[in-house]
Each structure stands twice: as C-alpha cells, then as structure tokens.
Enzyme design. Structure first.
Site: not given
Length: 614
Positions: A74, A309, A319
């Site tokens: 994204e 992950r 983020k």
C-alpha cells in the site's frame, strides 16, 4: 505513474529463470510451487497481456509464465526491511521457477496514500535488484485501475444474494458481531431483497448518503467460529480524493475484498502474504468461489499462502511508530541511516546483495521467530569483504612528530610516497587484475589515534609508549620518545624517532622488529572529513514488545559525529562508495551530503565484528 521500467533499473532480470543447476535452499513455498508445476495445476491458464476478467483472459494466449506472484504494497509509507524480505521472496520465486512477479500498488485507501510513496517504493524495488518487465511486457499495476470491476463484482454478489447494505452504526455492528465465545447476531437489514440492496448500493455510489452511514457486507455466516466470516464489510462510503482516480468514486472497496480480486484479475497463481492474513484466507477462498461461479473470474483461482513475517531485534517496523520517530525529530528523516527503512539502509551503506543474502539466509517458515540484528550485519560484512577498498582514517586524532625527520632525510618538509593494496590478495579472484595500489605521503608529522599512545602502558600494551617501537602501517618503523601536554595534562603531541631503512616493501623492512603496526594519516596530505559513527537506534532488543514505550528504548549513543582525517584515496570517493577503514570497519561516503574533495562525509555502516554480542 509510468508503466515502464526506468532506463536506470538494475540490469539483472529478476524475472528470468534461475541459472540451471543453481542450488536454492528449499522451503514450504518452494515445495508447494514444485508440486503445482509437477501436477500442472496452472498449466492451462491463459494470459491476455493485461489484467482482466474471465472473458478477457479466455481470448488470450497460453500464459508464458509458469507461475505468477506479486509484491503488493500500500503506498502509504516507506518500505522497510520486512518488505525487503517479501520483495526478495516474491520476485525470487518468480525468477527461479520461470515465472513473473507483478509490481502492484494496493491503493484502495485514498486518505493515507501519496505519489511520494509510490515513487519511493518503485525506487526501492529497483535498487534491490528487481524489475517488473518480462516477456516484453511491463507488469506494473495498481488496484485502483480495477475499481470498475470491483464495483461490478459487488453488484453481482448483491444480485446473487451474497451481499447486502447494512445501515447500522459502527458501534451496533461491532456489538452484533459477537466474539470468540459468542456467535454474532444477524443485522436487521440482512433480509432485504437483492433489488432493495442494489438500489441502496447505487445510492451509496452516487453520493446520496453520508460517510459512515452504511456499508456493503458479504452475506456469509454470523455464527461462524472465524469472526472474519461474520458478514465482513466489503465497501464503505469515503469521500476522499484518490491520487490516481481523483474524485471519481465516493465509495471504496475494503482491502480484504479488493486484494483477492486483484490477484485473480492478474492471474496470480501463488498469493504470498504474512501470517496475520491467515484468518482472512477463508474469505479469500469464499470470494474466489462466488465470482468464479458467476463466470466473472477465470479458473483456477489464485491461492493464498502465509509465511512468518520478519521479526528483527533492535528494530521496529510499525509504519505508525516509524512515522512518529520522523515527525518527532528523533531521527533526521525516513532515510536516516539508523532507520530500518530501505532508504535508510541504503544511505547507511547496505548493499542490495547483502539484503538479498540476508533474506535467503533467514529462510521462510510458518512459525514466528526473532532474527538477531547481527545476522543482517554479518551478511553485509560478507558482501563487502571482497569489494570494499581499504583505506586509513584517524577518528580521534593526535599529532605524532618524528623529531629526527630532517636528520634522517635532509629536510623537515621532505615527504615520500607510501603504497598499500586497495584490496588484500585473498579478495582478488584468480586471474583478475588487482586494482591500483593506494598512494599516500609520509612526512615529519602524521595523525595517529589517541588510543595508540600511553605514557604509562597497561600490561600487554604493544603500541606507542616511551622506548617502544611500532610500525606506521605501510611506512617506517618508529621509536617513541615521549609526548607534549597542555596545562590540563592532556597529550597534545606524541614524539618519536623514525628509523631509516625500515620502510615497508624495501629490503630493510624487517631489520627492526616491531610488535605492532598502527594506522596513520599524513598531516601534509591527509584530508579532514566528517565521520558519522552510527550505531543501533535502540538499546533494547525488543523495543516495542509487551506494550513498552519504544521511545524510552532509544539508544542515546546511536550517533556520534567526529572530525577525522582520511587518506587522499578516501577523500576522492564518490557518493555511496563503500570502504573498509582499516581497524574500524565498513564506511560509506554519504549519498546525500558527501562532496568528493570538497566536503567528505562518511557513515559507519558496521564494525569489523559484532560488538553487541558481548
């Protein structure tokens, strides 16, 4: 956004088939792909040259790609080391199995997305050594180009009785959803007819209702043990200008609805994501089944696979938290060399090859684990060992005066050339011409490290102290005679005598034995440089675990700036050129602030060995 790969993209084609016989460490994803290839699971697929629905691809040719993967960020922030693992995984699998990896922007959330992030992401992927051109085509896509189809798919679900418009408040929907111990309760709007829902949905599209006043939900099972299947929202009203579609839409698809559709339109075979999406896979499959039943999407549908992950010690990858570090000026920006962002790692001096090696070395698993930061640093050292030219730098300088220089060589201002190899012999492949030697001056005065002199040496100390001899590396053997101090007792000069006839590389070099050799830089030809001694940003290996305040874990010694002296070969460095400062570790000429010959600025990348393990 251009669909073409820029001319400065890396030359290695990451979508090309891996070299025949090249060994790759197996993992569960490779086993799945190899099994699918053996069974021909996707061998009958067709590809029309661009993404599209079932009819579009049916008119195309047999797909030249054996598999299709995708990297779908994204565009709402800068990529970090965790994304680098995903990039290497998806592009690497496509490369190794004769496939294609799509570069796709999942731009379905207009309020948080920006072309700045789009450009930074493209740059990061290319810098890591990958590209999205294959078989003469660009495979750079964005989800927002599929908004028309997504809307069409939503109308199909409504007409087929698989979706309805819910006008409850968000709070009411959350309460009715239930929890792990209690089933959900059907919405009072769930029993509307398809005609009623379609009319209401078109009113949402046409801007007749306020933001947040209603959503489109999939009709699945409010009693499902998987809460993600309790009639999830698939469209919401959101008046926001989109960076690609402008104000065309005031309704936007939810990520969990958009993502499977994007995969299907692009004929993705193996949709690889991290474990937090594992609970969403049943909805992914449900949606694929419904849209394939209706003939909107082609068989066989993509399949989602999850891997663990990256959890890296001394690093945060949220983020939101990374943005807080930037906006609260805890760091100098997204590309601060202490940041785990790809732009930060690049500015720190990491190489694409070292990050690819890191991604391969840590492997791919289904279980969460922590990778120690020293593993990443070790991959960098391994990559730079045979690449980074050597050079001498003095980071904490004190002047060394050779008091008998004029007596030995006839004049105080006499200088001589010294040479040292740019790379050690073991770093040069057999048959390859070694790079030219470094050349630097030696004269009466040189800079040495302050720690290389002790007036009263501790036990075992082998460097400069009165009466001891050492070699100036690449130069002469000298004998220390003492020092000069200021009124505070601080050493201002170290004094020594040069021993003629002992210069390195000459027949008399071994005539006087020295137990130590020290690095130095000539006062006459050395160049002043700013050296930024970067270290880990956090002093806690798990800075935000267990609800900890990660700001309190900031390492107060993560940056120290010193004025150093470097030999001329270093001062002439180009921005982003890497070196090994002998005895200190690996350094890089800062790609932003360094100006060769005018303003040398070097960043410490990593030491010669792991000092945090002690």
């Amino acid at each position: 956004m251009s669909s073409n790969t820029p001319s400065n993209a890396p030359k290695n084609n990451a979508n090309a088939t891996a070299a025949e016989g090249e060994h790759k460490v197996s993992n569960f994803l490779r086993q799945i792909i190899e099994n699918d290839l053996e069974k021909g699971t996707y061998s009958q697929r067709r590809w029309a040259g661009t993404p599209g629905d079932a009819a579009h691809h049916a008119a195309g040719q047999p797909d030249p790609a054996k598999i299709r993967t995708r990297f779908p960020p994204e565009p709402n922030g800068y990529l970090h080391i965790g994304h680098a693992k995903s990039i290497c995984l998806n592009f690497g699998l496509a490369r190794d199995y004769g496939g294609v990896c799509h570069m796709r922007f999942d731009d379905t959330n207009p309020e948080k997305e920006d072309t700045e992030y789009v450009n930074s992401i493209l740059d990061a992927v290319q810098w890591l050594g990958f590209q999205w051109e294959a078989n003469g085509q660009s495979h750079l896509f964005q989800a927002s180009d599929y908004f028309d189809f997504m809307y069409r798919a939503a109308e199909y679900l409504i007409e087929a009785g698989h979706a309805y418009v819910d006008e409850q408040t968000g709070e009411q929907m959350r309460a009715a959803r239930g929890d792990f111990g209690k089933p959900g309760v059907d919405s009072p709007f769930r029993s509307r007819t398809p005609e009623q829902n379609l009319a209401r949905f078109r009113e949402m599209r046409d801007g007749a209702h306020e933001d947040g006043s209603m959503v489109l939900r999939a009709t699945i099972d409010m009693a499902s043990p998987n809460i993600n299947l309790r009639d999830p929202a698939i469209y919401r009203i959101r008046r926001a200008t989109h960076h690609n579609t402008g104000d065309t839409w005031c309704i936007y698809p939810m990520y969990t609805f958009a993502h499977p559709i994007e995969d299907a339109l692009e004929q993705i075979t193996h949709s690889i994501c991290t474990l937090e999406f594992e609970d969403q896979r049943p909805f992914y499959d449900w949606l694929m089944d419904r849209l394939c039943e209706g003939g909107l999407l082609a068989h066989p549908a993509p399949h989602q696979y999850e891997f663990a992950r990256l959890n890296l010690t001394y690093v945060i990858t949220s983020k939101r938290k990374l943005a807080q570090l930037v906006y609260d000026h805890k760091v100098s920006g997204w590309d601060d060399p202490r940041m785990p962002t790809i732009v930060g790692l690049r500015r720190r001096g990491y190489t694409p090859e070292s990050i690819q090696l890191f991604a391969e070395r840590i492997g791919v698993t289904k279980s969460d684990s922590w990778i120690d930061y020293s593993t990443l640093e070790g991959c960098l050292r391994e990559d730079l060992e045979n690449k980074a030219h050597r050079g001498m730098a003095v980071l904490d300088p004190v002047k060394l005066v050779l008091t008998n220089w004029a007596e030995a060589f006839g004049a105080d201002d006499y200088t001589e050339d010294c040479t040292q190899p740019a790379l050690p012999h073991h770093a040069i492949p057999e048959g390859q011409t070694p790079p030219p030697d470094r050349v630097f001056k030696i004269g009466k005065q040189v800079w040495i490290e302050r720690e290389d002199f002790e007036e009263v040496p501790p036990k075992g100390y082998k460097r400069l102290f009165p009466g001891n001899v050492v070699r100036l590396k690449g130069g002469y053997v000298i004998e220390c005679t003492g020092c000069a101090k200021d009124a505070n007792g601080t050493v201002t000069e170290v004094h020594a005598k040069v021993i003629p006839g002992t210069k390195s590389g000459t027949p008399g070099a071994d005539s006087v034995k020295a137990k130590a050799a020290i690095t130095w830089v000539s006062v006459a030809s050395g160049v002043s440089a700013e050296v930024r001694l970067y270290d880990r940003l956090f002093s806690d290996p798990n800075p935000d675990a267990g609800g900890k305040d990660f700001i309190e874990a900031l390492n107060p010694n993560s940056l120290k700036v010193v004025t150093a002296y470097v030999e001329p070969s270093l001062a002439a460095a180009k921005p982003d050129q890497k070196f090994q400062f002998e005895r200190f570790g690996y350094f890089v000429a800062d790609r932003v602030d360094h100006v060769a010959g005018v303003k040398p600025v070097f960043n410490r990348v990593t030491g010669l060995k792991d000092s945090w393990g002690k």
